[in-house]
Write a protein that holds these residues in place. Structure first.
Motif, PDB file in Angstrom:
ATOM      1  N   ARG A 158     -30.814 -35.626 -22.999  1.00 27.34           N
ATOM      2  CA  ARG A 158     -29.385 -35.525 -22.726  1.00 27.34           C
ATOM      3  C   ARG A 158     -29.162 -34.781 -21.409  1.00 27.34           C
ATOM      4  O   ARG A 158     -29.862 -33.831 -21.094  1.00 27.34           O
TER       5      ARG A 158
ATOM      6  N   PHE B 114     -20.114 -43.673 -24.503  1.00 27.42           N
ATOM      7  CA  PHE B 114     -20.926 -43.383 -25.675  1.00 27.42           C
ATOM      8  C   PHE B 114     -20.069 -42.586 -26.652  1.00 27.42           C
ATOM      9  O   PHE B 114     -19.284 -41.739 -26.248  1.00 27.42           O
ATOM     10  N   VAL B 115     -20.236 -42.894 -27.918  1.00 28.73           N
ATOM     11  CA  VAL B 115     -19.473 -42.218 -28.967  1.00 28.73           C
ATOM     12  C   VAL B 115     -20.458 -41.464 -29.847  1.00 28.73           C
ATOM     13  O   VAL B 115     -21.428 -42.040 -30.341  1.00 28.73           O
ATOM     14  N   GLY B 116     -20.198 -40.170 -30.015  1.00 20.84           N
ATOM     15  CA  GLY B 116     -21.081 -39.345 -30.830  1.00 20.84           C
ATOM     16  C   GLY B 116     -20.635 -39.292 -32.274  1.00 20.84           C
ATOM     17  O   GLY B 116     -19.444 -39.149 -32.552  1.00 20.84           O
TER      18      GLY B 116
ATOM     19  N   PHE C 295     -24.925 -38.071 -18.940  1.00 25.43           N
ATOM     20  CA  PHE C 295     -24.618 -38.654 -20.243  1.00 25.43           C
ATOM     21  C   PHE C 295     -23.348 -38.030 -20.823  1.00 25.43           C
ATOM     22  O   PHE C 295     -22.478 -38.745 -21.332  1.00 25.43           O
ATOM     23  N   ASP C 296     -23.237 -36.704 -20.724  1.00 22.36           N
ATOM     24  CA  ASP C 296     -22.047 -36.024 -21.260  1.00 22.36           C
ATOM     25  C   ASP C 296     -20.773 -36.525 -20.587  1.00 22.36           C
ATOM     26  O   ASP C 296     -19.734 -36.665 -21.227  1.00 22.36           O
TER      27      ASP C 296
ATOM     28  N   VAL D 111     -19.921 -39.741 -22.152  1.00 17.69           N
ATOM     29  CA  VAL D 111     -19.336 -39.505 -23.483  1.00 17.69           C
ATOM     30  C   VAL D 111     -17.854 -39.182 -23.325  1.00 17.69           C
ATOM     31  O   VAL D 111     -17.007 -39.711 -24.050  1.00 17.69           O
ATOM     32  N   SER D 112     -17.535 -38.338 -22.344  1.00 15.47           N
ATOM     33  CA  SER D 112     -16.125 -37.967 -22.151  1.00 15.47           C
ATOM     34  C   SER D 112     -15.276 -39.158 -21.717  1.00 15.47           C
ATOM     35  O   SER D 112     -14.067 -39.175 -21.933  1.00 15.47           O
TER      36      SER D 112
ATOM     37  N   PHE E   3     -25.642 -41.187 -31.239  1.00 16.42           N
ATOM     38  CA  PHE E   3     -24.601 -41.819 -30.433  1.00 16.42           C
ATOM     39  C   PHE E   3     -24.750 -43.326 -30.492  1.00 16.42           C
ATOM     40  O   PHE E   3     -25.828 -43.847 -30.792  1.00 16.42           O
TER      41      PHE E   3
END
Length: 101
Positions: free
Chosen positions: A39, A52-54, A43-44, A47-48, A60
């Motif tokens: 990670r 990607f959905v955690g 990647f973060d 996600v924001s 994810f």
């Protein structure tokens, strides 16, 4: 290779890795160990943006529609910057020729 190019390649690698593993829905969510990646802030950021959905701290899945929109926006930004650089370069050449350089 420039830092921007490395970031672009890493983004595409994240997307490709999750897609190849079939992690494209909540019931197919996977961890980073499953794709052999770690990670990162890249990647973060994705996600924001909803790419990607955690589901929990480490699992994810890829939101394919958001990924397409994210990559399209990335291409637009690259083309916009390239266009601006081209226009600036042409202006510089015209100005230099006008002053006899």
């Amino acid at each position: 290779m420039s830092a921007a190019a490395v970031i672009i390649l890493r983004r595409k690698k994240f997307i490709r890795s999750f897609a190849e593993q079939g992690a494209t829905s909540p019931d197919r969510a996977i961890s980073f160990a499953d794709v052999g990646m770690r990670r990162s802030w890249i990647f973060d950021r994705m996600v924001s943006r909803g790419v990607f959905v955690g589901l929990d701290h480490d699992r994810f899945y890829l939101n394919q529609e958001a990924a397409r929109a994210f990559l399209a926006a990335q291409r637009r930004r690259v083309l916009t910057v390239a266009g601006i650089l081209l226009v600036v370069s042409v202006i510089v050449v015209i100005v230099l020729r006008a002053f006899g350089w």
